[in-house]
Scaffold this motif. Structure first.
Motif, PDB file in Angstrom:
ATOM      1  N   GLY A 207       0.817  -1.204   0.000  1.00  0.00           N
ATOM      2  CA  GLY A 207       0.000   0.000   0.000  1.00  0.00           C
ATOM      3  C   GLY A 207       0.849   1.252   0.000  1.00  0.00           C
ATOM      4  O   GLY A 207       2.081   1.188   0.088  1.00  0.00           O
ATOM      5  N   LEU A 208       0.183   2.383  -0.112  1.00  0.00           N
ATOM      6  CA  LEU A 208       0.890   3.665  -0.004  1.00  0.00           C
ATOM      7  C   LEU A 208      -0.059   4.720   0.514  1.00  0.00           C
ATOM      8  O   LEU A 208      -1.276   4.609   0.394  1.00  0.00           O
ATOM      9  CB  LEU A 208       1.509   4.090  -1.334  1.00  0.00           C
ATOM     10  CG  LEU A 208       0.646   4.339  -2.571  1.00  0.00           C
ATOM     11  CD1 LEU A 208      -0.022   5.703  -2.504  1.00  0.00           C
ATOM     12  CD2 LEU A 208       1.492   4.279  -3.826  1.00  0.00           C
ATOM     13  N   GLY A 209       0.529   5.730   1.132  1.00  0.00           N
ATOM     14  CA  GLY A 209      -0.244   6.843   1.652  1.00  0.00           C
ATOM     15  C   GLY A 209       0.277   8.158   1.108  1.00  0.00           C
ATOM     16  O   GLY A 209       1.478   8.325   0.873  1.00  0.00           O
ATOM     17  N   PHE A 210      -0.636   9.097   0.904  1.00  0.00           N
ATOM     18  CA  PHE A 210      -0.299  10.436   0.410  1.00  0.00           C
ATOM     19  C   PHE A 210      -0.436  11.438   1.538  1.00  0.00           C
ATOM     20  O   PHE A 210      -1.368  11.355   2.336  1.00  0.00           O
ATOM     21  CB  PHE A 210      -1.236  10.847  -0.720  1.00  0.00           C
ATOM     22  CG  PHE A 210      -1.193   9.968  -1.934  1.00  0.00           C
ATOM     23  CD1 PHE A 210      -0.370  10.276  -3.003  1.00  0.00           C
ATOM     24  CD2 PHE A 210      -1.979   8.827  -2.004  1.00  0.00           C
ATOM     25  CE1 PHE A 210      -0.339   9.471  -4.129  1.00  0.00           C
ATOM     26  CE2 PHE A 210      -1.956   8.014  -3.126  1.00  0.00           C
ATOM     27  CZ  PHE A 210      -1.125   8.333  -4.188  1.00  0.00           C
ATOM     28  N   ASP A 211       0.464  12.389   1.586  1.00  0.00           N
ATOM     29  CA  ASP A 211       0.398  13.472   2.556  1.00  0.00           C
ATOM     30  C   ASP A 211      -0.506  14.563   1.985  1.00  0.00           C
ATOM     31  O   ASP A 211      -0.107  15.315   1.086  1.00  0.00           O
ATOM     32  CB  ASP A 211       1.798  14.016   2.843  1.00  0.00           C
ATOM     33  CG  ASP A 211       1.824  14.973   4.021  1.00  0.00           C
ATOM     34  OD1 ASP A 211       0.902  15.810   4.122  1.00  0.00           O
ATOM     35  OD2 ASP A 211       2.781  14.906   4.823  1.00  0.00           O
ATOM     36  N   VAL A 212      -1.716  14.649   2.490  1.00  0.00           N
ATOM     37  CA  VAL A 212      -2.698  15.596   1.966  1.00  0.00           C
ATOM     38  C   VAL A 212      -2.235  17.032   2.159  1.00  0.00           C
ATOM     39  O   VAL A 212      -2.425  17.887   1.287  1.00  0.00           O
ATOM     40  CB  VAL A 212      -4.069  15.369   2.636  1.00  0.00           C
ATOM     41  CG1 VAL A 212      -5.059  16.478   2.256  1.00  0.00           C
ATOM     42  CG2 VAL A 212      -4.622  14.016   2.231  1.00  0.00           C
ATOM     43  N   ASP A 213      -1.610  17.308   3.297  1.00  0.00           N
ATOM     44  CA  ASP A 213      -1.176  18.680   3.571  1.00  0.00           C
ATOM     45  C   ASP A 213      -0.114  19.132   2.573  1.00  0.00           C
ATOM     46  O   ASP A 213      -0.129  20.274   2.113  1.00  0.00           O
ATOM     47  CB  ASP A 213      -0.645  18.774   5.001  1.00  0.00           C
ATOM     48  CG  ASP A 213      -1.696  18.364   6.019  1.00  0.00           C
ATOM     49  OD1 ASP A 213      -2.777  18.978   6.017  1.00  0.00           O
ATOM     50  OD2 ASP A 213      -1.454  17.426   6.792  1.00  0.00           O
TER      51      ASP A 213
END
Length: 384
Positions: free
Chosen positions: A300-306
């Motif tokens: 999986g991967l996550g994005f930094d919304v800020d």
């Protein structure tokens, strides 16, 4: 002091840009076939501090509950989702999440994330889906100037498994590799009587750069090391896919060290060319489900919304119309909105309350002979 240290209020464009990121993410993942998942913001600390995850308790936002158990605000989405999917019956799964995580080891205790988890897909298929989805999502946000970096936990592990390191020495070596301190790396490896391993690790620190160049070099260098050669070929296959599907630069860092114990294979990051900020990160984490007594292959991967929200340009917002009404004509003004459904419509009572330059059009609701009439600014005098 009205807010705890690390907390903050946000207004206007900051909030609007974040919401735009959330909306774009939901659009992209929906059309790529992801299901949505959400987990509670409050979890038991033990889910995150055990040997499989390895988060230090002092970095978590925590308290004792009525039973004496330590509870925390969710510090990591991947682990929380793994807990949620325990005993889940589906064989092949694609999940999308969005929301905040909370840690007190960075500026601001709250950071917003969106991300995906791909469960029980063939390794290359799942990893490719993550990276191609990342490209798809960033294109949706009109963010085109970034770099994808690939690494693999198996390379560092191959060498350290030949050393007799204590847990403290291993952590020190990981930090030294991350900080690219060659002297410290050599010292820690050599003191365990492995001069050739120390030399390989020192060389590994500089094993980063354009994917084709570095991987071709190490394909030759490791031709007699089947385990390492297999990893190089896997990285080449992923890099080739990315190069074929986009113009985004792909680099590799063969000395990349995982930040959390549960990563167990491919790891990747996305960096913005403008300022070097990490906009996404992730990788394979097959070992994570062991704490729940299950065996799943997962990536999986996550994005930094800020970070992403700060990069957004000013979008073409709908044109703005101002309606000047009164108490009596307020309901009529509400009906007028239907005639301008593609516009931002604001209603005021007095034109002195507005800056006309903020609006493309100002219209007035006037009453004559018991009926309402809508006129634009330039028609006012003709109407009267």
């Amino acid at each position: 002091m009205l807010l705890p240290i690390g907390s903050q209020d946000d207004f206007g464009k900051t909030v609007a840009n974040r919401n735009y990121v959330f909306e774009a993410f939901r659009k992209v993942t929906t059309f790529r076939g992801y299901e949505e998942i959400s987990t509670p913001v409050v979890e038991y600390a033990s889910i995150f501090t055990n040997q499989h995850v390895g988060m230090p308790l002092q970095s978590l936002m925590k308290w004792f509950n009525n039973e004496g158990e330590i509870e925390v605000l969710r510090p990591d989405w991947t682990t929380a989702i793994a807990r949620a999917l325990t005993n889940h019956s589906k064989s092949h799964e694609k999940w999308a999440y969005q929301g905040s995580i909370f840690r007190n080891n960075k500026l601001g205790v709250e950071s917003r994330q969106v991300g995906i988890e791909v469960i029980n897909f063939p390794n290359f298929h799942g990893e490719s889906e993550c990276l191609l989805m990342a490209r798809n999502f960033l294109e949706e946000l009109a963010i085109n100037h970034y770099v994808i970096e690939l690494g693999h936990t198996g390379i560092f592990e191959y060498f350290i498994n030949q050393l007799n390191l204590s847990n403290e020495e291993l952590k020190a070596l990981q930090i030294a590799m991350h900080d690219k301190r060659k002297d410290r790396v050599h010292q820690l490896a050599e003191q365990n009587g492995k001069e050739h391993i120390a030399s390989e690790l020192v060389v590994l620190i500089d094993a980063f750069g354009p994917s084709e160049e570095v991987l071709n070099e190490y394909e030759i260098r490791w031709r007699n090391y089947p385990i390492l050669l297999k990893i190089v070929h896997h990285l080449k296959k992923l890099a080739k896919l990315l190069n074929e599907s986009s113009k985004v630069p792909v680099i590799v860092d063969l000395g990349m060290v995982k930040k959390l114990p549960y990563y167990s294979g491919i790891i990747f990051r996305g960096f913005l060319e403008k300022n070097g900020s990490t906009c996404f990160s992730g990788g394979r984490y097959d070992r994570l489900y062991a704490q729940f007594g299950e065996d799943k292959n997962a990536v999986g991967l996550g994005f930094d919304v800020d970070v992403l929200a700060e990069q957004l340009s000013i979008f073409n917002k709908p044109k703005k119309i101002c309606v000047i009404a009164s108490d009596d004509s307020l309901s009529y003004a509400e009906e007028i909105r239907k005639d301008y459904h593609n516009y931002i419509v604001e209603v005021f009572y007095d034109e002195e309350m507005i800056n006309k330059d903020d609006f493309q059009k100002v219209i007035y609701i006037l009453q004559k002979d018991g009926k309402y009439k809508v006129v634009e600014n330039e028609d006012m005098y003709r109407f009267n």
